[in-house]
Scaffold this active site. Structure first.
Site, PDB file in Angstrom:
ATOM      1  CG  ASP A   1      60.986 143.520  65.769  1.00 47.53           C
ATOM      2  OD1 ASP A   1      61.740 143.573  66.759  1.00 47.53           O
ATOM      3  OD2 ASP A   1      59.759 143.606  65.833  1.00 47.53           O
TER       4      ASP A   1
ATOM      5  CE  LYS B   1      61.267 139.290  71.547  1.00 49.56           C
ATOM      6  NZ  LYS B   1      61.201 140.691  71.136  1.00 49.56           N
TER       7      LYS B   1
END
Length: 410
Positions: free
Chosen positions: A195, A217
């Site tokens: 991530d 994200k």
């Protein structure tokens, strides 16, 4: 000259001669390795007796004789009597049985290494001549520290038949706030699916040929959908790779870790989860905010700021004894405030917004429920941020902060 061997004792006959404290320490190691241990000693100390009873070991209550060696793969003698130990060592030599002589390790045919383990890697330290347990132990401990920190090359270099997936919670960002297990698993990884938040700096320490896949994200921008992330984990593990799914915070706190575990299990892929410091607690702590505090807040309610506020969230925000922690809530702050006020929360309820917790860019905006939206806009608050609603967020409750880069108190 000493040659080190890795010997499996699982299911094999080991003879322990002696029943004192040294025997107790060594018995623990043999039993952990799955050895089938026999004990020969006139008397047993409390620790050895407890192990004999717990593991239902065969104990012969007399002085050992040469015939006791028969059938053993390994003999460990630790009677405390130099002559008795030497006699057992001589009997082992005649029968070609390896023997650890605790009275004088240099005269035994085998030695127990000072061991440390990291996953499936075992590192042992022995002296080539003479016996110096303290030196071996200190060197073992130094190596163990490097293994824990992921600073030694732990990656497999031979392809394996089956891979695995480990979900690693990286905590709020700094590498030194990761768990020891997480660092080790990264050092073993062939593929890292990462991530954008969490300890991304640690990726620079990996081998150049480790494949790093960025699936981070951002608000309104999800370049790799969750189903594709699940597929990546499964495909690389099926190819025999050790896969680490590196996440910020904890994998099971709004990290979709449960979905990824389910996908691996459905595909028959071995999977494990390594917890991490969740931002629910660690980010407020970085700003000196305890999520619980005696006489102020007795419980914590966690809210996903991207979802519509629930009745339970509204009730929590109106309860003066509850701390509400909102993750991913910058864009949803107006509707969160609206729900809180509709649920009966007063406008003067303290609010703190902590951006980039535990990083050099950390900043805390302190405000109230009634002014939260206006003050957040004026301060230019941006994700990643954690919103704390409750009396623990009051400026006069400020506790010592490990790192405070900016604080706009209102």
């Amino acid at each position: 000259m000493t040659t080190m061997l890795g010997v499996s004792l699982a299911g094999r006959d080991v003879l322990m001669v002696g029943g004192g404290p040294v025997a107790a320490r060594r018995l623990h190691r043999f039993l952990e390795d799955g050895a089938r241990v026999r004990v020969v000693a006139p008397e047993l100390c409390d620790d050895v007796r407890a192990l004999v009873e717990e593991h239902d070991l065969e104990w012969t209550p007399r002085t050992a004789v040469a015939a006791d060696v028969d059938g053993a793969w390994l003999v460990h003698t630790a009677t405390g009597d130099l002559q008795a130990d030497a006699a057992i060592a001589a009997a082992c030599e005649q029968r070609r049985v390896l023997c650890v002589n605790a009275s004088d390790g240099a005269h035994g045919s085998a030695r127990l290494a000072a061991e440390t383990r990291a996953g499936d890697v075992v590192v042992g330290v022995v002296s080539d001549a003479g016996v110096d347990p303290r030196r071996a132990g200190r060197l073992r401990d130094a190596i163990a520290g490097l293994l824990r920190e992921g600073r030694l090359p732990l990656r497999r270099r031979r392809a394996t038949v089956s891979g695995r997936v480990d979900l690693v919670g990286g905590g709020p960002g700094p590498t030194d706030l990761m768990t020891i297990r997480g660092r080790r698993l990264l050092a073993e990884a062939d593929v890292v699916v990462a991530d954008r938040l969490g300890p991304t700096d640690v990726l620079a320490d990996l081998d150049p040929d480790v494949e790093i896949i960025d699936v981070g994200k951002r608000p309104g921008h999800h370049p790799v959908p969750q189903d594709d992330i699940n597929r990546l984990l499964v495909e690389h593990a099926r190819a025999g790779k050790r896969v680490v799914r590196l996440k910020g915070g904890d994998p099971f706190v709004y990290g979709r870790g449960g979905e990824e575990v389910a996908a691996c299990l459905e595909a028959g892929i071995p999977v494990d989860v390594v917890p991490g410091l969740t931002s629910v607690v660690s980010v407020p702590q970085a700003a000196g905010i305890p999520v619980t505090h005696r006489g102020v807040a007795a419980s914590v309610h966690i809210v996903n700021g991207q979802a519509e506020p629930t009745a339970a969230a509204a009730a929590a925000m109106s309860d003066p004894t509850v701390t509400t922690v909102v993750l991913m809530g910058v864009a949803g702050l107006p509707r969160i405030v609206e729900a809180a006020r509709a649920g009966g929360a007063p406008d003067d309820r303290p609010v703190a917004i902590v951006e980039n917790g535990h990083t050099p860019r950390q900043r805390t905006t302190r405000t109230t429920l009634g002014r939260a939206v206006t003050d957040a806009q004026a301060a230019g608050v941006q994700n990643p941020a954690v919103i704390v609603i409750g009396d623990v967020a009051a400026a006069d409750l400020l506790l010592p902060q490990p790192q405070l880069i900016g604080d706009t108190s209102r």
